[in-house]
Scaffold this active site. Structure first.
Site, PDB file in Angstrom:
ATOM      1  CE  LYS A  96     -52.457  19.088 -52.949  1.00  0.00           C
ATOM      2  NZ  LYS A  96     -51.405  19.977 -53.519  1.00  0.00           N
ATOM      3  CB  SER A 124     -53.468  22.016 -56.172  1.00  0.00           C
ATOM      4  OG  SER A 124     -52.243  21.545 -55.645  1.00  0.00           O
ATOM      5  CB  SER A 154     -49.907  23.556 -54.785  1.00  0.00           C
ATOM      6  OG  SER A 154     -50.519  23.666 -56.032  1.00  0.00           O
TER       7      SER A 154
HETATM    8  N1  GLN Z   1     -51.026  26.276 -59.795  1.00  0.00           N
HETATM    9  C1  GLN Z   1     -49.891  25.632 -60.349  1.00  0.00           C
HETATM   10  C2  GLN Z   1     -50.348  24.639 -61.373  1.00  0.00           C
HETATM   11  O1  GLN Z   1     -51.489  24.639 -61.657  1.00  0.00           O
HETATM   12  C3  GLN Z   1     -49.112  24.959 -59.260  1.00  0.00           C
HETATM   13  C4  GLN Z   1     -49.762  23.730 -58.775  1.00  0.00           C
HETATM   14  C5  GLN Z   1     -48.978  23.045 -57.699  1.00  0.00           C
HETATM   15  O2  GLN Z   1     -48.092  23.633 -57.080  1.00  0.00           O
HETATM   16  N2  GLN Z   1     -49.276  21.776 -57.498  1.00  0.00           N
HETATM   17  O3  GLN Z   1     -49.608  23.859 -61.892  1.00  0.00           O
END
Ligand code: GLN
Length: 484
Positions: A78, A153, A177
């Site tokens: 990532k 994400s 994410s």
């Molecule tokens: N979707 C969640 C957020 O927008 C989690 C994101 C993540 O785990 N990096 O914060």
């Protein structure tokens, strides 16, 4: 089977037997990328020439008798995990040309085992989002249905694994994410206990929640990768000094008598019918393998999303203060220093990142700190206690990973609250700091994957892996592939 469709385990044996060479494997994966990447857009950077070069070196080292559990295996990372000498953007204009002068500990450990970096994957800017639509460098598509999002994400990593554009991938998980995109893309995502994997070199979003983890084609591969990346690191003071078991040795142990909790608060109104059915079937399957289902309650679940969005945004507002145009990253000229700061940040950050910095700054400001930040910390403790209480009675907790399957691109971009709610089942896990996996447990009539979440007690990734592996061995969901 195509070479690029292999798991880490399969590729390892094929290389060790001499059936395939690392160069052939890397070229096969690059060929697959050439064939499908235009449709999927999983990558920000493809490490083409360097990967082939690394494969040649792996080949020589294998001939010289060098072992290494990942020697010659192409893995994607990532793009918020620093790779020395290779651009790491966080999907943000502010880091568009940032080339890290150092390597993250997780990838450093994989290097020691001989892995090949095949490319850096797309994400929501600074890992803020649930659909990979908040990237400054284009949208990743769900390989199962390109009109839908891959989740986020870590949507690029999940899509790359699902589309066989890599053998496995690393992601990061602050509120879901890794697990949510794994569920949407029909692959396996593992978020370890907070502190199991060093965060050194992971670009910080919300430091008390962030954790690096794995996205793989099956459960065994997640155990193989966890063996490499877990463990204490003196460069991250929140990483724990604990003996790390050989996770692969726990697979295959039966689950007779294992107590599996299902929390009543997770089977809610508004959940997609086919998701609920698949998860209930999965619980029955675990029962038929000897597990004992126990209904439990996690009473503070309803406060998790609100608590998370106060704490995560507060931490983000502090962490992102470092992007000021002075030390590294984008700099936009201004008439004086303040003007330069403002122009750089205005141009460098996307809308969601700005929204979160503003929310977090507000929650931390004098007068509001007690009402929001302190209160959220208190509720976080209650949520953690819910889990501690539950684990007095059960070994693991089973829930859906998400209330719905992958939604359509653009469906939630206008309504941040709707977007935030797609993490409703994953967020508590980060607030409590416990480990959890998402693995495929069904396909809807529309052909979209469904994810099953298995949550363990602190540092008990072992029980999570055992339950997940037992389930996987007795079902075929993980073998389904998107039509690409
Ligand atoms: N979707 C969640 C957020 O927008 C989690 C994101 C993540 O785990 N990096 O914060």
């Amino acid at each position: 089977m195509e070479i690029y469709s292999q798991t880490i385990k399969e590729a390892r044996s094929a290389i060790d037997r001499g059936d395939v060479s690392p160069v052939e494997l890397v070229k096969a994966v690059l060929g697959r990328i050439d064939a499908v990447e235009e449709e999927v857009s999983a990558y920000i950077t493809i490490n083409r020439d360097d990967a082939v070069e690394q494969a040649k070196q792996a080949e020589e080292s294998i001939t010289d008798g060098v072992k290494g559990s990942l020697n010659g295996i192409p893995i994607a990372v990532k793009d918020n995990i620093c790779t020395e000498g290779i651009r790491t953007t966080c999907s943000s204009r502010i880091l568009e040309n940032f080339i890290p002068p150092y390597e993250s500990t997780a990838t450093q450990r994989m290097k020691k085992e001989g892995y090949i970096l095949i490319g850096k994957t797309n994400l929501d800017e600074f890992a803020m989002g649930s659909s990979t639509e908040n990237s400054a460098f284009g949208h990743t598509k769900n390989p199962w249905d390109r009109s839908r999002v891959p989740g986020g994400s870590s949507g690029g990593s999940a899509a790359a694994v699902a589309a066989d554009e890599c053998i496995a991938a690393l992601g990061s998980d602050t509120g879901g994410s890794i697990r949510q995109p794994a569920a949407f893309c029909g692959v396996v995502g593992f978020k370890p206990t907070y502190g199991m994997v060093s965060r050194y070199g992971l670009v910080a979003f919300a430091s008390s929640l962030d954790q690096i983890g794995t996205i793989t084609k099956n459960v065994e591969d997640s155990a193989i990768l966890l063996n490499v990346i877990c463990g204490h690191d003196h460069l991250d003071s929140t990483s724990v000094s604990k003996e790390i078991p050989d996770f692969t040795s726990l697979l295959g142990q039966d689950i007779k008598g294992m107590k599996v909790g299902f929390p009543r608060e997770y089977f809610i109104e508004g959940m997609e019918r086919e998701v609920e059915e698949s998860v209930k079937e999965a619980i029955k399957m675990l029962e038929s393998l000897g597990a004992i289902p126990v209904e439990i309650s996690l009473p503070h679940t309803g406060y998790a999303v609100a608590t998370y969005y106060v704490l995560a945004t507060s931490e983000a507002s502090a962490n992102l203060a470092r992007y000021d145009g002075v030390r590294y990253g984008l700099r936009t000229k201004g008439k004086d220093l303040l003007d330069m700061y403002m122009k750089t940040r205005a141009e460098g950050f996307g809308a969601e990142v700005k929204r979160r910095i503003i929310l977090g700054t507000y929650a931390l400001s004098t007068g509001y700190y007690d009402a929001y930040y302190r209160k959220a910390q208190q509720v976080r403790t209650l949520i953690k206690r819910d889990f501690q209480k539950a684990y007095e009675k059960v070994d693991v907790i089973v829930t859906p990973t998400t209330p719905t399957t992958a939604f359509r691109a653009g469906e939630k971009t206008e309504d941040p609250l709707q977007m935030y709610l797609s993490d409703i089942f994953t967020i508590s896990v980060n607030l409590a700091g416990v480990p959890a996996i998402s693995l495929p447990c069904g396909l809807t009539s529309g052909g979209l994957p469904v994810g099953l979440q298995i949550i363990g007690n602190h540092f008990d990734e072992g029980s999570v892996l055992r339950a997940a592996y037992a389930y996987e061995q007795n079902t075929d969901w993980h073998r389904n592939k998107p039509n690409l």
